[in-house]
Design a protein around this motif. Structure first.
Motif, PDB file in Angstrom:
ATOM      1  N   ASP A  90       0.873  -1.168   0.000  1.00  0.00           N
ATOM      2  CA  ASP A  90       0.000   0.000   0.000  1.00  0.00           C
ATOM      3  C   ASP A  90       0.917   1.227   0.000  1.00  0.00           C
ATOM      4  OD1 ASP A  90      -1.790   2.065   0.658  1.00  0.00           O
ATOM      5  OD2 ASP A  90      -3.089   0.661   1.713  1.00  0.00           O
ATOM      6  N   TYR A  91       0.978   1.905  -1.135  1.00  0.00           N
ATOM      7  CA  TYR A  91       2.005   2.917  -1.348  1.00  0.00           C
ATOM      8  C   TYR A  91       1.408   4.326  -1.414  1.00  0.00           C
ATOM      9  CZ  TYR A  91       4.199  -1.465  -2.709  1.00  0.00           C
ATOM     10  OH  TYR A  91       4.641  -2.760  -2.724  1.00  0.00           O
ATOM     11  N   GLU A  92       1.976   5.218  -0.623  1.00  0.00           N
ATOM     12  CA  GLU A  92       1.455   6.593  -0.528  1.00  0.00           C
ATOM     13  C   GLU A  92       2.094   7.548  -1.520  1.00  0.00           C
ATOM     14  OE1 GLU A  92       0.253   7.235   4.145  1.00  0.00           O
ATOM     15  OE2 GLU A  92       2.016   8.242   3.337  1.00  0.00           O
ATOM     16  N   ALA A  93       3.436   7.498  -1.589  1.00  0.00           N
ATOM     17  CA  ALA A  93       4.132   8.502  -2.396  1.00  0.00           C
ATOM     18  C   ALA A  93       5.459   7.961  -2.901  1.00  0.00           C
ATOM     19  CB  ALA A  93       4.367   9.757  -1.550  1.00  0.00           C
ATOM     20  N   LEU A  94       5.837   8.432  -4.090  1.00  0.00           N
ATOM     21  CA  LEU A  94       7.114   8.053  -4.699  1.00  0.00           C
ATOM     22  C   LEU A  94       7.827   9.329  -5.126  1.00  0.00           C
ATOM     23  CD1 LEU A  94       8.957   5.758  -5.952  1.00  0.00           C
ATOM     24  CD2 LEU A  94       7.715   6.182  -8.077  1.00  0.00           C
ATOM     25  N   ALA A  95       9.049   9.525  -4.631  1.00  0.00           N
ATOM     26  CA  ALA A  95       9.841  10.693  -5.028  1.00  0.00           C
ATOM     27  C   ALA A  95      10.940  10.242  -5.991  1.00  0.00           C
ATOM     28  CB  ALA A  95      10.463  11.342  -3.790  1.00  0.00           C
ATOM     29  N   ILE A  96      11.192  11.070  -7.000  1.00  0.00           N
ATOM     30  CA  ILE A  96      12.157  10.709  -8.057  1.00  0.00           C
ATOM     31  C   ILE A  96      13.054  11.904  -8.374  1.00  0.00           C
ATOM     32  CG2 ILE A  96      12.391   9.789 -10.389  1.00  0.00           C
ATOM     33  CD1 ILE A  96       9.288   9.231 -10.178  1.00  0.00           C
ATOM     34  N   VAL A  97      14.338  11.615  -8.560  1.00  0.00           N
ATOM     35  CA  VAL A  97      15.302  12.665  -8.884  1.00  0.00           C
ATOM     36  C   VAL A  97      16.461  12.018  -9.636  1.00  0.00           C
ATOM     37  CG1 VAL A  97      16.481  12.373  -6.640  1.00  0.00           C
ATOM     38  CG2 VAL A  97      16.705  14.545  -7.879  1.00  0.00           C
ATOM     39  N   ALA A  98      17.233  12.811 -10.347  1.00  0.00           N
ATOM     40  CA  ALA A  98      18.412  12.268 -11.035  1.00  0.00           C
ATOM     41  C   ALA A  98      19.612  13.175 -10.799  1.00  0.00           C
ATOM     42  CB  ALA A  98      18.132  12.138 -12.522  1.00  0.00           C
ATOM     43  N   ARG A  99      20.777  12.608 -11.051  1.00  0.00           N
ATOM     44  CA  ARG A  99      22.023  13.366 -10.969  1.00  0.00           C
ATOM     45  C   ARG A  99      22.752  13.126 -12.284  1.00  0.00           C
ATOM     46  NH1 ARG A  99      24.242  15.475  -6.295  1.00  0.00           N
ATOM     47  NH2 ARG A  99      23.105  14.271  -4.743  1.00  0.00           N
ATOM     48  N   ASN A 100      23.151  14.207 -12.963  1.00  0.00           N
ATOM     49  CA  ASN A 100      23.787  14.023 -14.275  1.00  0.00           C
ATOM     50  C   ASN A 100      25.287  13.739 -14.123  1.00  0.00           C
ATOM     51  OD1 ASN A 100      25.070  16.458 -13.834  1.00  0.00           O
ATOM     52  ND2 ASN A 100      23.688  17.640 -15.159  1.00  0.00           N
ATOM     53  N   THR A 101      25.964  13.659 -15.247  1.00  0.00           N
ATOM     54  CA  THR A 101      27.389  13.279 -15.225  1.00  0.00           C
ATOM     55  C   THR A 101      28.248  14.283 -14.461  1.00  0.00           C
ATOM     56  OG1 THR A 101      27.397  14.200 -17.452  1.00  0.00           O
ATOM     57  CG2 THR A 101      27.557  11.820 -17.276  1.00  0.00           C
ATOM     58  N   GLU A 102      27.778  15.528 -14.368  1.00  0.00           N
ATOM     59  CA  GLU A 102      28.523  16.548 -13.587  1.00  0.00           C
ATOM     60  C   GLU A 102      28.160  16.482 -12.101  1.00  0.00           C
ATOM     61  OE1 GLU A 102      27.077  18.159 -16.743  1.00  0.00           O
ATOM     62  OE2 GLU A 102      28.960  17.317 -17.455  1.00  0.00           O
ATOM     63  N   GLY A 103      27.262  15.604 -11.746  1.00  0.00           N
ATOM     64  CA  GLY A 103      26.856  15.487 -10.336  1.00  0.00           C
ATOM     65  C   GLY A 103      25.744  16.447  -9.944  1.00  0.00           C
TER      66      GLY A 103
END
Ligand code: THU
Length: 156
Positions: A90-103
């Protein structure tokens, strides 16, 4: 006859404007970018899923030399949660982010395959799973449900 779909979502100017628990969830997603295995794309994605009981399960993209064998951060997180906590699917929330090659932190929006997978959990639990996406410059976009992100999804 022409028909139109309207998508409701929210945008926030900074992480701090989010409700506390969602801000904390995004912080876990940011940390998780450090666990990505992304030698081929250089794009390190982090995801953090909050279960109804407050448990947080993280995921990151795991790549492979046979490219299609790798997996996105979102599915890594949700499959890990489903496998480890079958009693709280039972899932409330999903957070998503990325980091590119430069960090540098950057936007990550779930791919089509991840949307389809997330949607199945949302359908089964019978209430919305909120999707929180980091945007360039520290802004945040919040989709109230996965269904919002995948109209006319596959079902049978
Ligand atoms: N990726 C994710 O982990 N999540 C997304 O939402 C989009 C893409 C991964 C897959 C691959 O390892 C890398 O990012 C570049 O596509």
């Amino acid at each position: 006859m022409d028909k139109t779909i309207v998508i409701d979502y929210q945008e926030y100017g900074s992480l701090e404007e989010l409700p506390c628990e969602d801000c904390a969830l995004m912080q876990r997603a940011i940390e998780s970018t450090g666990a990505a295995y992304a030698p081929y794309s250089g794009f390190h994605v982090g995801a953090a899923l909050r279960l109804k009981d407050g448990t947080i399960v993280v995921g990151s993209n795991q790549e492979n030399v046979a490219y299609p064998s790798g997996l996105c951060a979102e599915r890594t997180a949700v499959f890990a949660a489903s496998a480890q906590y079958p009693q709280c699917r039972d899932y409330e929330a999903l957070a998503i982010v990325a980091r590119n090659t430069e960090g540098v932190l950057c936007e990550a929006s779930p791919c089509g395959a991840c949307r389809q997978v997330l949607l199945e959990y949302e359908f089964r639990q019978g209430h919305p799973l909120k999707v929180i996406c980091y945007l360039e410059g520290g802004r945040v976009r919040v989709f109230p449900s996965v269904a919002t992100l995948l109209p006319f999804s596959f079902e049978f």
